[in-house]
Design a protein around this motif. Structure first.
Motif, PDB file in Angstrom:
ATOM      1  N   LEU A 144     -34.494 -21.982  31.514  1.00 43.57           N
ATOM      2  CA  LEU A 144     -33.082 -21.565  31.553  1.00 43.57           C
ATOM      3  C   LEU A 144     -32.880 -20.199  32.202  1.00 43.57           C
ATOM      4  CD1 LEU A 144     -31.770 -22.814  28.083  1.00 43.57           C
ATOM      5  CD2 LEU A 144     -31.585 -23.904  30.302  1.00 43.57           C
ATOM      6  N   ARG A 145     -33.973 -19.457  32.373  1.00 41.66           N
ATOM      7  CA  ARG A 145     -33.854 -18.118  32.971  1.00 41.66           C
ATOM      8  C   ARG A 145     -33.225 -18.209  34.366  1.00 41.66           C
ATOM      9  NH1 ARG A 145     -39.550 -15.888  32.670  1.00 41.66           N
ATOM     10  NH2 ARG A 145     -39.227 -16.073  30.440  1.00 41.66           N
ATOM     11  N   LEU A 146     -32.408 -17.223  34.709  1.00 44.19           N
ATOM     12  CA  LEU A 146     -31.804 -17.217  36.053  1.00 44.19           C
ATOM     13  C   LEU A 146     -32.859 -16.833  37.080  1.00 44.19           C
ATOM     14  CD1 LEU A 146     -28.308 -15.447  35.890  1.00 44.19           C
ATOM     15  CD2 LEU A 146     -28.783 -17.860  36.240  1.00 44.19           C
ATOM     16  N   GLU A 147     -32.948 -17.623  38.139  1.00 48.52           N
ATOM     17  CA  GLU A 147     -33.880 -17.281  39.211  1.00 48.52           C
ATOM     18  C   GLU A 147     -33.165 -16.363  40.206  1.00 48.52           C
ATOM     19  OE1 GLU A 147     -35.513 -20.888  40.818  1.00 48.52           O
ATOM     20  OE2 GLU A 147     -35.795 -21.667  38.790  1.00 48.52           O
ATOM     21  N   ALA A 148     -33.969 -15.727  41.052  1.00 52.60           N
ATOM     22  CA  ALA A 148     -33.381 -14.763  41.998  1.00 52.60           C
ATOM     23  C   ALA A 148     -32.320 -15.435  42.876  1.00 52.60           C
ATOM     24  CB  ALA A 148     -34.488 -14.171  42.868  1.00 52.60           C
ATOM     25  N   ALA A 149     -32.578 -16.678  43.260  1.00 55.05           N
ATOM     26  CA  ALA A 149     -31.636 -17.385  44.144  1.00 55.05           C
ATOM     27  C   ALA A 149     -30.343 -17.747  43.430  1.00 55.05           C
ATOM     28  CB  ALA A 149     -32.297 -18.647  44.678  1.00 55.05           C
ATOM     29  N   GLU A 150     -30.392 -17.731  42.112  1.00 57.47           N
ATOM     30  CA  GLU A 150     -29.206 -18.142  41.340  1.00 57.47           C
ATOM     31  C   GLU A 150     -28.282 -16.970  40.995  1.00 57.47           C
ATOM     32  OE1 GLU A 150     -30.207 -21.912  38.582  1.00 57.47           O
ATOM     33  OE2 GLU A 150     -31.296 -20.091  38.055  1.00 57.47           O
ATOM     34  N   LEU A 151     -28.750 -15.763  41.254  1.00 54.30           N
ATOM     35  CA  LEU A 151     -27.951 -14.602  40.831  1.00 54.30           C
ATOM     36  C   LEU A 151     -26.584 -14.604  41.526  1.00 54.30           C
ATOM     37  CD1 LEU A 151     -30.673 -11.814  40.710  1.00 54.30           C
ATOM     38  CD2 LEU A 151     -29.440 -12.812  38.779  1.00 54.30           C
ATOM     39  N   PRO A 152     -25.546 -14.241  40.776  1.00 48.12           N
ATOM     40  CA  PRO A 152     -24.194 -14.310  41.350  1.00 48.12           C
ATOM     41  C   PRO A 152     -23.905 -13.105  42.236  1.00 48.12           C
ATOM     42  CG  PRO A 152     -24.092 -13.444  39.138  1.00 48.12           C
ATOM     43  CD  PRO A 152     -25.543 -13.739  39.397  1.00 48.12           C
ATOM     44  N   PRO A 153     -22.872 -13.204  43.065  1.00 49.21           N
ATOM     45  CA  PRO A 153     -22.429 -12.016  43.791  1.00 49.21           C
ATOM     46  C   PRO A 153     -21.834 -11.023  42.794  1.00 49.21           C
ATOM     47  CG  PRO A 153     -20.871 -13.798  44.067  1.00 49.21           C
ATOM     48  CD  PRO A 153     -22.035 -14.362  43.324  1.00 49.21           C
ATOM     49  N   ARG A 154     -21.774  -9.761  43.173  1.00 48.13           N
ATOM     50  CA  ARG A 154     -21.198  -8.752  42.263  1.00 48.13           C
ATOM     51  C   ARG A 154     -19.709  -9.016  42.067  1.00 48.13           C
ATOM     52  NH1 ARG A 154     -24.907  -7.053  39.329  1.00 48.13           N
ATOM     53  NH2 ARG A 154     -25.558  -9.131  39.902  1.00 48.13           N
ATOM     54  N   PHE A 155     -19.276  -8.959  40.833  1.00 45.60           N
ATOM     55  CA  PHE A 155     -17.847  -9.145  40.559  1.00 45.60           C
ATOM     56  C   PHE A 155     -17.127  -7.805  40.717  1.00 45.60           C
ATOM     57  CE2 PHE A 155     -19.708 -12.809  38.660  1.00 45.60           C
ATOM     58  CZ  PHE A 155     -18.796 -13.802  38.931  1.00 45.60           C
ATOM     59  N   ASP A 156     -16.056  -7.846  41.437  1.00 48.26           N
ATOM     60  CA  ASP A 156     -15.342  -6.617  41.758  1.00 48.26           C
ATOM     61  C   ASP A 156     -14.261  -6.355  40.707  1.00 48.26           C
ATOM     62  OD1 ASP A 156     -14.339  -4.440  43.001  1.00 48.26           O
ATOM     63  OD2 ASP A 156     -13.142  -5.558  44.457  1.00 48.26           O
ATOM     64  N   LEU A 157     -14.385  -5.227  40.067  1.00 45.22           N
ATOM     65  CA  LEU A 157     -13.435  -4.878  39.006  1.00 45.22           C
ATOM     66  C   LEU A 157     -12.010  -4.732  39.560  1.00 45.22           C
ATOM     67  CD1 LEU A 157     -13.374  -4.250  35.981  1.00 45.22           C
ATOM     68  CD2 LEU A 157     -13.580  -1.834  36.547  1.00 45.22           C
ATOM     69  N   ALA A 158     -11.922  -4.208  40.781  1.00 45.88           N
ATOM     70  CA  ALA A 158     -10.591  -4.006  41.382  1.00 45.88           C
ATOM     71  C   ALA A 158      -9.863  -5.342  41.555  1.00 45.88           C
ATOM     72  CB  ALA A 158     -10.741  -3.318  42.735  1.00 45.88           C
ATOM     73  N   THR A 159     -10.626  -6.383  41.924  1.00 46.24           N
ATOM     74  CA  THR A 159     -10.016  -7.712  42.097  1.00 46.24           C
ATOM     75  C   THR A 159      -9.510  -8.240  40.760  1.00 46.24           C
ATOM     76  OG1 THR A 159     -11.713  -8.070  43.760  1.00 46.24           O
ATOM     77  CG2 THR A 159     -10.428  -9.990  43.114  1.00 46.24           C
ATOM     78  N   ILE A 160     -10.324  -8.032  39.730  1.00 40.84           N
ATOM     79  CA  ILE A 160      -9.925  -8.496  38.395  1.00 40.84           C
ATOM     80  C   ILE A 160      -8.646  -7.792  37.962  1.00 40.84           C
ATOM     81  CG2 ILE A 160     -10.624  -8.587  35.958  1.00 40.84           C
ATOM     82  CD1 ILE A 160     -13.568  -8.599  37.004  1.00 40.84           C
ATOM     83  N   VAL A 161      -8.621  -6.492  38.180  1.00 42.21           N
ATOM     84  CA  VAL A 161      -7.447  -5.701  37.787  1.00 42.21           C
ATOM     85  C   VAL A 161      -6.215  -6.167  38.569  1.00 42.21           C
ATOM     86  CG1 VAL A 161      -6.429  -3.383  37.807  1.00 42.21           C
ATOM     87  CG2 VAL A 161      -8.797  -3.691  37.110  1.00 42.21           C
ATOM     88  N   ALA A 162      -6.423  -6.411  39.877  1.00 38.02           N
ATOM     89  CA  ALA A 162      -5.294  -6.853  40.709  1.00 38.02           C
ATOM     90  C   ALA A 162      -4.763  -8.200  40.235  1.00 38.02           C
ATOM     91  CB  ALA A 162      -5.745  -6.939  42.164  1.00 38.02           C
ATOM     92  N   GLN A 163      -5.680  -9.085  39.850  1.00 35.41           N
ATOM     93  CA  GLN A 163      -5.253 -10.410  39.368  1.00 35.41           C
ATOM     94  C   GLN A 163      -4.510 -10.298  38.044  1.00 35.41           C
ATOM     95  OE1 GLN A 163      -9.034 -12.463  39.366  1.00 35.41           O
ATOM     96  NE2 GLN A 163      -8.373 -13.799  41.037  1.00 35.41           N
ATOM     97  N   ALA A 164      -4.959  -9.352  37.220  1.00 37.82           N
ATOM     98  CA  ALA A 164      -4.380  -9.222  35.879  1.00 37.82           C
ATOM     99  C   ALA A 164      -3.051  -8.483  35.879  1.00 37.82           C
ATOM    100  CB  ALA A 164      -5.365  -8.495  34.973  1.00 37.82           C
ATOM    101  N   GLU A 165      -2.827  -7.724  36.953  1.00 38.72           N
ATOM    102  CA  GLU A 165      -1.604  -6.919  37.018  1.00 38.72           C
ATOM    103  C   GLU A 165      -0.356  -7.786  36.964  1.00 38.72           C
ATOM    104  OE1 GLU A 165      -1.389  -4.568  40.499  1.00 38.72           O
ATOM    105  OE2 GLU A 165      -1.938  -2.742  39.452  1.00 38.72           O
ATOM    106  N   PRO A 166       0.648  -7.360  36.217  1.00 41.82           N
ATOM    107  CA  PRO A 166       1.906  -8.114  36.262  1.00 41.82           C
ATOM    108  C   PRO A 166       2.531  -7.959  37.643  1.00 41.82           C
ATOM    109  CG  PRO A 166       2.162  -6.101  34.988  1.00 41.82           C
ATOM    110  CD  PRO A 166       0.712  -6.201  35.329  1.00 41.82           C
ATOM    111  N   ARG A 167       3.359  -8.902  38.017  1.00 41.59           N
ATOM    112  CA  ARG A 167       3.985  -8.859  39.339  1.00 41.59           C
ATOM    113  C   ARG A 167       4.870  -7.626  39.488  1.00 41.59           C
ATOM    114  NH1 ARG A 167       6.392 -14.678  40.928  1.00 41.59           N
ATOM    115  NH2 ARG A 167       4.452 -15.779  41.236  1.00 41.59           N
ATOM    116  N   ARG A 168       4.853  -7.100  40.699  1.00 37.67           N
ATOM    117  CA  ARG A 168       5.735  -5.959  40.947  1.00 37.67           C
ATOM    118  C   ARG A 168       7.179  -6.434  40.961  1.00 37.67           C
ATOM    119  NH1 ARG A 168       2.324  -2.932  45.704  1.00 37.67           N
ATOM    120  NH2 ARG A 168       0.623  -2.278  44.366  1.00 37.67           N
ATOM    121  N   PRO A 169       8.118  -5.555  40.572  1.00 34.97           N
ATOM    122  CA  PRO A 169       9.529  -5.969  40.520  1.00 34.97           C
ATOM    123  C   PRO A 169      10.028  -6.522  41.844  1.00 34.97           C
ATOM    124  CG  PRO A 169       9.229  -3.810  39.528  1.00 34.97           C
ATOM    125  CD  PRO A 169       7.915  -4.197  40.087  1.00 34.97           C
ATOM    126  N   ALA A 170       9.602  -5.897  42.975  1.00 35.72           N
ATOM    127  CA  ALA A 170      10.088  -6.346  44.289  1.00 35.72           C
ATOM    128  C   ALA A 170       9.676  -7.789  44.543  1.00 35.72           C
ATOM    129  CB  ALA A 170       9.537  -5.437  45.376  1.00 35.72           C
TER     130      ALA A 170
END
Lengths: 139, 183
Positions: free
Chosen positions: A20-46
């Motif tokens: 079950l151990r993750l192999e080197a080829a299975e490692l995910p790309p780095r998750f970008d915190l800025a993208t997560i924050v942008a997705q979580a942000e409420p819509r701008r009023p405009a």
């Protein structure tokens, strides 16, 4: 027996962990915190206003289109119905001209007496024919 | 960046020090992705589940109890997300994984050296895990991939510890049976 069971369990656990151990080829790309924050942000009023406006415009357009279709149907429907009615009346009138002559002739008193007499003659003739056939077969 | 995250969420600084969530993502992303991959059995699904996990964690960060390990909280969200994903995709996903694994196993050109035998063994075990019923798959993955104790699994899954113990035993028995049937 107990030791065998224990060894078996340990072996299984080691195999499972390795598998079950993750192999080197299975490692995910780095998750970008800025993208997560942008997705979580409420819509701008405009953008929310723009979305509301576009929805309203789309709604008005759809309602207008639906109204247009209803009006068109209501306008066309009487014309189509009257044409169909005209055609039906014409066919009926054409058929009625010869039919009325036939009906007028049939209404004369002589015709009905003659028709009744002709029917009686036909019945008598048929009866005589049958009797002759029966006689021929039996003799 | 992390500071702005905390500010946007309007969190009390004692509960969420500015670096907490950012550090959590950095420290646990492989583990979160791994648990998603082992439960769903699909790389793309695991990426989706991991993204959804961090997104949900970010949104619900004000509800996070800082006295408990962040790792467990993230694993709990990831497990729930993965289970939801598997339920949605369900049979279709498991079938495709089975085909992939079967194709891997059917490779007749593989050289029979120790490494390829070990790789084949790992692939067989992963395929067997991905075919386990969800109930057992989750506890097996949390135990043998995330190395959680029975009590920690109970905390993450919200099941009683005694139930987790039984499910681990039963899951391992099912796995052993499945692997023996293949041989």
């Amino acid at each position: 027996m107990r030791n065998d069971l224990r060894d078996d369990v340990l072996f299984d656990e080691v195999r499972l962990r390795r598998a079950l151990r993750l192999e080197a080829a299975e490692l995910p790309p780095r998750f970008d915190l800025a993208t997560i924050v942008a997705q979580a942000e409420p819509r701008r009023p405009a953008s929310a206003f723009a979305a509301l406006l576009s929805t309203a415009v789309a709604g008005v357009a759809a309602a207008g289109l639906a109204g247009l279709v209803v009006v068109a149907l209501l306008t066309i429907a009487p014309a189509v119905a009257s044409e169909v009615f005209d055609a039906a009346i014409q066919i009926l009138a054409r058929a009625a001209v010869p039919a009325s002559a036939i009906v007028a002739t049939a209404q004369q008193p002589g015709i009905s007496v003659a028709a009744t007499f002709a029917l009686a003659v036909a019945v008598a003739y048929e009866y005589a024919q049958r009797r002759e056939r029966v006689h021929a077969v039996s003799s | 960046m992390a500071a702005s995250v905390a500010l946007r969420l309007d969190l009390p600084m004692t509960l969420a020090s500015p670096a907490t969530f950012a550090d959590g993502v950095r420290e646990h992303q492989d583990e979160v992705y791994g648990v998603a991959l082992r439960i769903t059995g699909d790389r793309d699904a695991a990426l989706d589940v991991t993204s959804a996990t961090f997104l949900n964690a970010f949104r619900a960060f004000h509800r996070y109890d800082a006295s408990r390990p962040l790792r467990h909280w993230l694993l709990r969200i990831a497990t729930n997300e993965a289970i939801s994903y598997v339920r949605k995709r369900g049979r279709e996903l498991r079938r495709s994984v089975g085909v992939e694994q079967a194709t891997t196993l059917a490779d007749s050109n593989a050289t029979p050296d120790a490494e390829s035998v070990a790789r084949e063994d790992r692939a067989r075990i992963r395929a067997a895990v991905s075919r386990l019923p969800e109930l057992y798959r989750v506890v097996i993955v949390l135990r043998y991939f995330n190395e959680l104790s029975v009590d920690e699994i109970a905390h993450v899954t919200g099941r009683p510890a005694s139930t987790v113990g039984v499910q681990l035993l039963r899951g391992r028995a099912l796995l052993r049976g499945a692997l023996e049937n293949e041989q």
